[in-house]
Write an enzyme that holds these catalytic residues in place. Structure first.
Site, PDB file in Angstrom:
ATOM      1  N   GLU A  16      -1.719  24.533  49.387  1.00 46.99           N
ATOM      2  CA  GLU A  16      -1.885  24.793  48.901  1.00 46.99           C
ATOM      3  C   GLU A  16      -3.417  24.942  48.287  1.00 46.99           C
ATOM      4  O   GLU A  16      -3.844  23.920  48.414  1.00 46.99           O
ATOM      5  CB  GLU A  16      -1.324  24.170  46.764  1.00 46.99           C
ATOM      6  CG  GLU A  16      -0.195  24.285  46.296  1.00 46.99           C
ATOM      7  CD  GLU A  16       0.178  23.689  45.596  1.00 46.99           C
ATOM      8  OE1 GLU A  16       0.884  25.135  45.304  1.00 46.99           O
ATOM      9  OE2 GLU A  16      -0.297  22.812  44.685  1.00 46.99           O
ATOM     10  N   GLY A  26      -3.702  29.288  40.470  1.00 48.13           N
ATOM     11  CA  GLY A  26      -4.086  29.631  39.275  1.00 48.13           C
ATOM     12  C   GLY A  26      -5.874  30.802  39.105  1.00 48.13           C
ATOM     13  O   GLY A  26      -6.129  31.103  37.947  1.00 48.13           O
ATOM     14  N   ASN A  41       6.365  25.063  39.237  1.00 55.36           N
ATOM     15  CA  ASN A  41       5.815  23.996  39.027  1.00 55.36           C
ATOM     16  C   ASN A  41       5.146  24.383  37.244  1.00 55.36           C
ATOM     17  O   ASN A  41       4.003  24.700  36.754  1.00 55.36           O
ATOM     18  CB  ASN A  41       4.153  23.223  39.630  1.00 55.36           C
ATOM     19  CG  ASN A  41       3.733  22.391  39.105  1.00 55.36           C
ATOM     20  OD1 ASN A  41       3.921  21.918  38.094  1.00 55.36           O
ATOM     21  ND2 ASN A  41       2.326  22.129  39.573  1.00 55.36           N
ATOM     22  N   GLU A  44      -4.498  19.083  41.738  1.00 55.64           N
ATOM     23  CA  GLU A  44      -4.848  19.085  40.258  1.00 55.64           C
ATOM     24  C   GLU A  44      -4.538  17.024  40.439  1.00 55.64           C
ATOM     25  O   GLU A  44      -5.282  16.838  39.085  1.00 55.64           O
ATOM     26  CB  GLU A  44      -4.125  19.380  39.357  1.00 55.64           C
ATOM     27  CG  GLU A  44      -4.316  21.054  39.283  1.00 55.64           C
ATOM     28  CD  GLU A  44      -3.386  22.014  38.401  1.00 55.64           C
ATOM     29  OE1 GLU A  44      -2.518  21.561  37.878  1.00 55.64           O
ATOM     30  OE2 GLU A  44      -3.250  23.543  39.268  1.00 55.64           O
ATOM     31  N   HIS A  81      -0.659  17.166  44.106  1.00 57.28           N
ATOM     32  CA  HIS A  81      -1.010  17.958  43.691  1.00 57.28           C
ATOM     33  C   HIS A  81      -3.044  18.002  43.782  1.00 57.28           C
ATOM     34  O   HIS A  81      -2.804  17.224  43.665  1.00 57.28           O
ATOM     35  CB  HIS A  81      -0.068  18.545  42.672  1.00 57.28           C
ATOM     36  CG  HIS A  81      -0.303  20.294  42.297  1.00 57.28           C
ATOM     37  ND1 HIS A  81      -1.684  20.598  41.852  1.00 57.28           N
ATOM     38  CD2 HIS A  81       0.231  21.139  42.278  1.00 57.28           C
ATOM     39  CE1 HIS A  81      -2.036  21.482  41.286  1.00 57.28           C
ATOM     40  NE2 HIS A  81      -0.590  22.218  41.639  1.00 57.28           N
ATOM     41  N   SER A 107      -1.103  30.545  43.571  1.00 52.88           N
ATOM     42  CA  SER A 107      -1.502  32.712  42.903  1.00 52.88           C
ATOM     43  C   SER A 107      -0.322  33.141  43.580  1.00 52.88           C
ATOM     44  O   SER A 107       0.006  34.167  43.545  1.00 52.88           O
ATOM     45  CB  SER A 107      -2.384  32.918  43.137  1.00 52.88           C
ATOM     46  OG  SER A 107      -3.316  32.701  42.416  1.00 52.88           O
ATOM     47  N   LYS A 167       3.488  22.388  35.288  1.00 53.68           N
ATOM     48  CA  LYS A 167       2.488  21.726  34.412  1.00 53.68           C
ATOM     49  C   LYS A 167       2.207  20.641  33.171  1.00 53.68           C
ATOM     50  O   LYS A 167       3.543  20.580  33.288  1.00 53.68           O
ATOM     51  CB  LYS A 167       0.895  22.262  35.096  1.00 53.68           C
ATOM     52  CG  LYS A 167       1.213  22.959  36.232  1.00 53.68           C
ATOM     53  CD  LYS A 167       0.042  23.857  36.911  1.00 53.68           C
ATOM     54  CE  LYS A 167       0.068  24.612  38.160  1.00 53.68           C
ATOM     55  NZ  LYS A 167      -1.419  24.733  38.811  1.00 53.68           N
TER      56      LYS A 167
HETATM   57  P1  PGA Z   1      -0.195  29.211  40.448  1.00 51.92           P
HETATM   58  O1  PGA Z   1      -0.419  27.056  41.113  1.00 51.92           O
HETATM   59  O2  PGA Z   1       0.800  29.594  41.052  1.00 51.92           O
HETATM   60  O3  PGA Z   1      -0.340  29.038  39.206  1.00 51.92           O
HETATM   61  O4  PGA Z   1      -1.524  29.667  41.146  1.00 51.92           O
HETATM   62  C1  PGA Z   1      -0.077  26.757  41.555  1.00 51.92           C
HETATM   63  C2  PGA Z   1       0.641  25.354  41.856  1.00 51.92           C
HETATM   64  O5  PGA Z   1      -0.330  24.322  41.527  1.00 51.92           O
HETATM   65  O6  PGA Z   1       1.262  25.019  42.325  1.00 51.92           O
END
Ligand code: PGA
Length: 249
Positions: free
Chosen positions: A167, A173, A11, A99, A97, A212, A13
């Site tokens: 997640e 992140g 992803n 976010e 997601h 992560s 983003k």
């Molecule tokens: P990350 O993000 O691997 O940077 O922690 C995962 C995600 O949001 O899908």
């Protein structure tokens, strides 16, 4: 439990310009030379899907969007429909997601409606669930994700290809990850919630872990029972890191 083939999805983003297509190309070349033992998907920003589709040419790397609107078309300035993603060359789409849920106020019902739209456009949805740190500390992680599965997964996914992604919001992140035991416990709960909702049609959809995931922890996480793959943010931006994760399957 039957296991479907693992799925590793990147992803990007809101990251990626034309020059970053070089990373997708490096990934494609590496996987052509030495094929992956799993499905590999890249979800770049919508602006790059069509160019990436041309570059990848339907080979070793599949393409996905990061979100879609629940409507097929209309006066929704700034939004992208599921049919537009398909038209651009995507075959999958990440939905719900955290976010999007937190930053854009998407409810479980919104995610379910988007999933219906994605299915209607022939896309394979990757539906995300996950608890906040506050919810985990209150001992509510399993209740929260079970509720999200029940509310976000429409019955119409039964018999169609789809995936879920667990997640934990606090792991995205941050470099933090749950213990392997915690991941297993939630994945088992997600499977049960899925079976509760869909019956036997909930038996095989892969349940990805996200938050992560990096080369150093991928093999351990991917070996956890009921972990059917990974949804990778930051570590998917560079072909070499993403490849190390893919090679950990
Ligand atoms: P990350 O993000 O691997 O940077 O922690 C995962 C995600 O949001 O899908």
């Amino acid at each position: 439990m039957k296991q479907s083939v693992k799925l590793i999805a990147g992803n990007w983003k809101m990251n990626g310009l034309g020059r970053d297509l070089a990373e997708a190309e490096a990934l494609k070349l590496a996987l052509e030379a030495d094929p992956a033992a799993c499905r590999v998907v890249l979800c770049p920003p919508a602006t790059l899907i069509e160019r990436m589709a041309r570059l990848l040419g339907g080979g070793a790397v599949e393409l996905g969007g990061q979100d879609c609107h629940a409507s097929t078309a209309g006066a929704f300035t700034g939004s992208v429909s599921a049919g537009m993603l398909t038209d651009a060359g995507a075959r999958l789409v990440i939905l719900g997601h955290s976010e999007r849920r937190a930053g854009f106020g998407e409810s479980d019902a919104d995610v379910a409606a988007k999933t219906e739209a994605a299915l209607a456009a022939g896309l394979e949805p990757i539906i995300c669930v996950g608890e906040t740190l506050e919810q985990r500390e209150a001992g509510e992680a399993i209740a929260v994700v079970s509720r999200q599965v029940a509310g976000s997964v429409p019955m119409s996914v039964a018999g169609r290809p789809f995936a879920l992604a667990y997640e934990p919001v606090w792991a995205i992140g941050t470099g933090l990850t749950p213990t392997l035991e915690e991941i297993e416990a939630v994945h088992r709960a997600v499977r049960l919630a899925l079976q509760g909702r869909l019956g036997a049609a909930g038996d095989v959809a892969p349940i990805l872990y996200g938050g992560s995931v990096k080369p150093a922890n991928a093999a351990d996480i991917l070996a956890v029972p009921e972990v059917g793959g990974a949804l990778v943010g930051g570590a998917s931006l560079k072909a070499n890191d993403f490849l190390d994760i893919i090679r950990a399957v």
